[in-house]
Design a protein around this motif. Sequence first.
Motif, PDB file in Angstrom:
ATOM      1  N   ALA A  42      -9.782  -3.876  -3.846  1.00 46.35           N
ATOM      2  CA  ALA A  42     -10.636  -2.933  -4.592  1.00 46.35           C
ATOM      3  C   ALA A  42     -10.642  -3.283  -6.061  1.00 46.35           C
ATOM      4  CB  ALA A  42     -10.141  -1.498  -4.374  1.00 46.35           C
ATOM      5  N   PRO A  43     -11.084  -4.525  -6.398  1.00 41.65           N
ATOM      6  CA  PRO A  43     -10.956  -4.996  -7.792  1.00 41.65           C
ATOM      7  C   PRO A  43     -11.660  -4.091  -8.806  1.00 41.65           C
ATOM      8  CG  PRO A  43     -12.404  -6.436  -6.516  1.00 41.65           C
ATOM      9  CD  PRO A  43     -11.748  -5.520  -5.542  1.00 41.65           C
ATOM     10  N   ARG A  69       8.770  -2.851  -7.110  1.00 45.20           N
ATOM     11  CA  ARG A  69       8.193  -3.569  -5.958  1.00 45.20           C
ATOM     12  C   ARG A  69       6.957  -2.856  -5.424  1.00 45.20           C
ATOM     13  NH1 ARG A  69      13.759  -3.927  -3.417  1.00 45.20           N
ATOM     14  NH2 ARG A  69      14.660  -4.993  -5.211  1.00 45.20           N
ATOM     15  N   LEU A  70       7.085  -1.537  -5.363  1.00 44.73           N
ATOM     16  CA  LEU A  70       5.954  -0.748  -4.858  1.00 44.73           C
ATOM     17  C   LEU A  70       4.736  -0.912  -5.776  1.00 44.73           C
ATOM     18  CD1 LEU A  70       4.984   1.401  -2.789  1.00 44.73           C
ATOM     19  CD2 LEU A  70       5.701   3.140  -4.470  1.00 44.73           C
ATOM     20  N   ALA A  71       5.003  -0.858  -7.092  1.00 44.18           N
ATOM     21  CA  ALA A  71       3.912  -0.992  -8.067  1.00 44.18           C
ATOM     22  C   ALA A  71       3.262  -2.364  -7.944  1.00 44.18           C
ATOM     23  CB  ALA A  71       4.436  -0.759  -9.484  1.00 44.18           C
ATOM     24  N   GLY A  72       4.083  -3.382  -7.744  1.00 41.10           N
ATOM     25  CA  GLY A  72       3.575  -4.749  -7.602  1.00 41.10           C
ATOM     26  C   GLY A  72       2.675  -4.851  -6.379  1.00 41.10           C
ATOM     27  N   ARG A  73       3.148  -4.272  -5.281  1.00 40.58           N
ATOM     28  CA  ARG A  73       2.380  -4.341  -4.047  1.00 40.58           C
ATOM     29  C   ARG A  73       1.033  -3.628  -4.233  1.00 40.58           C
ATOM     30  NH1 ARG A  73       5.988  -2.030   0.130  1.00 40.58           N
ATOM     31  NH2 ARG A  73       7.569  -3.293  -0.911  1.00 40.58           N
ATOM     32  N   LEU A  74       1.125  -2.476  -4.846  1.00 38.20           N
ATOM     33  CA  LEU A  74      -0.074  -1.684  -5.088  1.00 38.20           C
ATOM     34  C   LEU A  74      -1.075  -2.459  -5.957  1.00 38.20           C
ATOM     35  CD1 LEU A  74      -1.062   1.214  -4.456  1.00 38.20           C
ATOM     36  CD2 LEU A  74      -0.215   1.871  -6.719  1.00 38.20           C
ATOM     37  N   GLY A  75      -0.544  -3.067  -7.010  1.00 37.95           N
ATOM     38  CA  GLY A  75      -1.395  -3.823  -7.936  1.00 37.95           C
ATOM     39  C   GLY A  75      -2.071  -4.985  -7.239  1.00 37.95           C
ATOM     40  N   ARG A  76      -1.311  -5.703  -6.433  1.00 38.30           N
ATOM     41  CA  ARG A  76      -1.890  -6.857  -5.712  1.00 38.30           C
ATOM     42  C   ARG A  76      -2.949  -6.395  -4.724  1.00 38.30           C
ATOM     43  NH1 ARG A  76       3.425  -8.223  -5.789  1.00 38.30           N
ATOM     44  NH2 ARG A  76       3.756  -7.712  -3.595  1.00 38.30           N
ATOM     45  N   TRP A  77      -2.655  -5.290  -4.077  1.00 38.32           N
ATOM     46  CA  TRP A  77      -3.617  -4.770  -3.085  1.00 38.32           C
ATOM     47  C   TRP A  77      -4.937  -4.393  -3.776  1.00 38.32           C
ATOM     48  CZ3 TRP A  77      -6.607  -0.579  -1.937  1.00 38.32           C
ATOM     49  CH2 TRP A  77      -7.143  -0.525  -0.637  1.00 38.32           C
ATOM     50  N   ILE A  78      -4.799  -3.718  -4.893  1.00 36.27           N
ATOM     51  CA  ILE A  78      -6.011  -3.289  -5.612  1.00 36.27           C
ATOM     52  C   ILE A  78      -6.834  -4.494  -6.049  1.00 36.27           C
ATOM     53  CG2 ILE A  78      -6.826  -2.256  -7.796  1.00 36.27           C
ATOM     54  CD1 ILE A  78      -4.613  -0.142  -7.429  1.00 36.27           C
ATOM     55  N   LEU A  79      -6.157  -5.487  -6.630  1.00 36.25           N
ATOM     56  CA  LEU A  79      -6.891  -6.646  -7.136  1.00 36.25           C
ATOM     57  C   LEU A  79      -7.559  -7.432  -6.003  1.00 36.25           C
ATOM     58  CD1 LEU A  79      -4.566  -7.948  -9.992  1.00 36.25           C
ATOM     59  CD2 LEU A  79      -6.865  -7.003 -10.226  1.00 36.25           C
ATOM     60  N   GLU A 101      -5.786 -13.586 -10.660  1.00 33.32           N
ATOM     61  CA  GLU A 101      -5.981 -13.672  -9.213  1.00 33.32           C
ATOM     62  C   GLU A 101      -4.679 -13.199  -8.576  1.00 33.32           C
ATOM     63  OE1 GLU A 101      -8.628 -14.476  -7.363  1.00 33.32           O
ATOM     64  OE2 GLU A 101      -9.752 -14.567  -9.269  1.00 33.32           O
ATOM     65  N   ALA A 102      -4.760 -12.233  -7.667  1.00 31.41           N
ATOM     66  CA  ALA A 102      -3.516 -11.712  -7.105  1.00 31.41           C
ATOM     67  C   ALA A 102      -3.114 -12.500  -5.859  1.00 31.41           C
ATOM     68  CB  ALA A 102      -3.680 -10.246  -6.749  1.00 31.41           C
ATOM     69  N   PRO A 103      -1.907 -13.021  -5.820  1.00 29.01           N
ATOM     70  CA  PRO A 103      -1.445 -13.698  -4.589  1.00 29.01           C
ATOM     71  C   PRO A 103      -1.118 -12.646  -3.519  1.00 29.01           C
ATOM     72  CG  PRO A 103       0.315 -13.627  -6.199  1.00 29.01           C
ATOM     73  CD  PRO A 103      -0.868 -12.957  -6.843  1.00 29.01           C
ATOM     74  N   LYS A 104      -0.975 -13.129  -2.303  1.00 32.47           N
ATOM     75  CA  LYS A 104      -0.670 -12.195  -1.218  1.00 32.47           C
ATOM     76  C   LYS A 104       0.708 -11.587  -1.395  1.00 32.47           C
ATOM     77  CE  LYS A 104      -2.600 -12.430   3.394  1.00 32.47           C
ATOM     78  NZ  LYS A 104      -3.349 -13.415   4.153  1.00 32.47           N
ATOM     79  N   ASN A 105       1.640 -12.481  -1.733  1.00 31.61           N
ATOM     80  CA  ASN A 105       3.036 -12.036  -1.841  1.00 31.61           C
ATOM     81  C   ASN A 105       3.526 -12.129  -3.271  1.00 31.61           C
ATOM     82  OD1 ASN A 105       3.168 -11.744   0.938  1.00 31.61           O
ATOM     83  ND2 ASN A 105       3.639 -13.943   1.160  1.00 31.61           N
TER      84      ASN A 105
END
Lengths: 456, 196
Positions: A419-420, A406-416, A438-442
């Motif tokens: 900070a793409p 979950r943490l990795a997913g959140r991190l990945g979405r945040w980066i994309l 395209e990263a969704p919010k959730n």
Amino acid sequence: MVNHADLSEKFNVDEPRVNWHDETLWWVRQKRDRAAKQIPEWEELRSVASSIKDNVLSNLSEYLAEFEKNAKQNGVHVHWAADADEHNQIVLEIIQSHGIKSIVKSKSMLTEECHLNPFLIKNNIEVVDTDLGERIVQLAEEPPSHIVLPCIHWKKEEIGDLFHKHLGTPAGNADPIFLTRAARAHLRKYFLSAKLAMTGVNFAIASTGEFVVCTNEGNADMGAHLADVHIACMGLEKIIPERKHLGVFLRLLARSATGQPITSYSSHFRKPAEGQEMHIVIVDNGRSRQLGRLDFRNSLKCIRCAACFNTCPVYRRSGGHSYHTAIAGPIGSILAPNLDMRNYADLPFASTLCGSCSNVCPVKIDIHQQLYKWRQVLVEEGYVTKEKSVAMKTMSSVLSNPSKYRLAGRLGRWILRNAPFLAKNRWNLWFKHREMPEAPKNSFREWYLENKVNKK
Amino acid sequence: MSSRDKILSAVKSNQPSRVPIAEINITVADDEDLKSKYLRILESIGGKGQIVDSCDEIQKILSADFDPSSRKIAVGRSWPGFAESFSAAIDPHQLENVEVAIIEAHFAVAENAAVWVTEDRMGFRALPFICQHLVVIIPEQHIVATMHDAYQFIGHREYNFATFIAGPSKTADIEQSLVLGAHGPISMRAFLLRQE
């Protein structure tokens, strides 16, 4: 150390050429399909062939001894070579014992595997490859890039230039008929003067001691019948029990290879001709070891048709030389690590594991499964690169732990989202040739929990 | 220990436990007349074939196709005034200028248009390969459907050398363009000879 990915990248610099290579091989694959579909019993044939080979592998030492006994009775000299060096030494000694300086050789992947040509040249023996494709790559000082179609990566204009330089054909002439005729005249001189001819072996029959060599060009026969000495080299897995089993394999071989119903010539050599001398060299070179590897022994069923090459999406787009081994393609990628795990640790990864190779294999080798199993062996034994093993270990730790995931997913979405540039850069290998999503919010999980709660 | 013994013992200790040999019991649909199938497949692999009533007819056809002065050599029946008969006295290298070789096959296989020729039907082993054009005569009723039938026919018969020949020699090594006549014959003609 060379590796498949780097060599493929080189091959892929010229994109139209890669497309041309890809389409050419796909066309050969389609010819194979058409030929197979004309045989309603095709699948049954594959099953029978595979099970004949099961019997062969389970009884191989007996069949080899039987073959040797019968071949000797036929007046053929039989030699055994534990490895490539011994094979080369045996061949050299036979050549030297006759005071011969120049030989002709038809296609034999085994001699490629053993690097016989450079060895003989070093010992001042001239070797002339007589298969047209092999002669072309020999003149170009390259190894074959495909076991059935050795110069499939060459364009006719380039062959025209090569022949202009070496055979003196007119500059700019790239007509395949003209060039083939020029090679015919060029090689005939060698056929007529060679005192010793080498050939490979497609099948060796235990019960009669005879061996079968298949060619379309007739070069194996031209060489062997006009020379005083014939040396045939075979891997020890080429044995089949009886003549009648040829019926099965000869029906499968050419159809799988090029879509022909049979090769132009399927020659059965049993005894030397009057006044001739015939030798067979039986080579192990790691085969007995592969036989002992439960997961990989089926690779010894291979009849070298190259159907797995032609269908492979990786081979078609990376070219034979990217495999840096005599037998490229999917089957080569499961044979090579047996010879040298360190050198060929990259090859089982040169696959999408799509399974097409296993589907076209005439003897039903589970090629893609063996590729997958080799990956596990190679990682376990520490033969993959640091980057790969670190990435795999990280992945494994993330995927096996829900909170890390979950943490990795959140991190990945945040980066994309924020900070793409951290993901879309040339250091991210995944980004090469791919769009990042395209990263969704959730995440889906977050969405689900939210909606589930709302419904209550 | 010799390499032979080392190899055989390594193979023996690594080979899996004995798997029985599979029976070849493949049923093949006989949906087409064997002669027409043979001729159709032969054409598709670059050969030419036809049914003839006699050797006179063959000679007439070949006379129209080949220069009378070209060297022709025949194994088996004699063709006086048309082709020299094979003689064991010559060196196979002297076959280099043979334009046409006429040989007689034991049988043909319909599924792939291959013909089975043993050494005694070739004169010299090199002959069917070194000639520029190959002519093969097959008794019309000697056509089998598949390679399974072919090996049933061959059985345990003795030969020192034998080959299946399917069409002319060929290559597609230059950009997959099919070229007839690589190192062996440029053309192959088959005559299915009706019972004389």
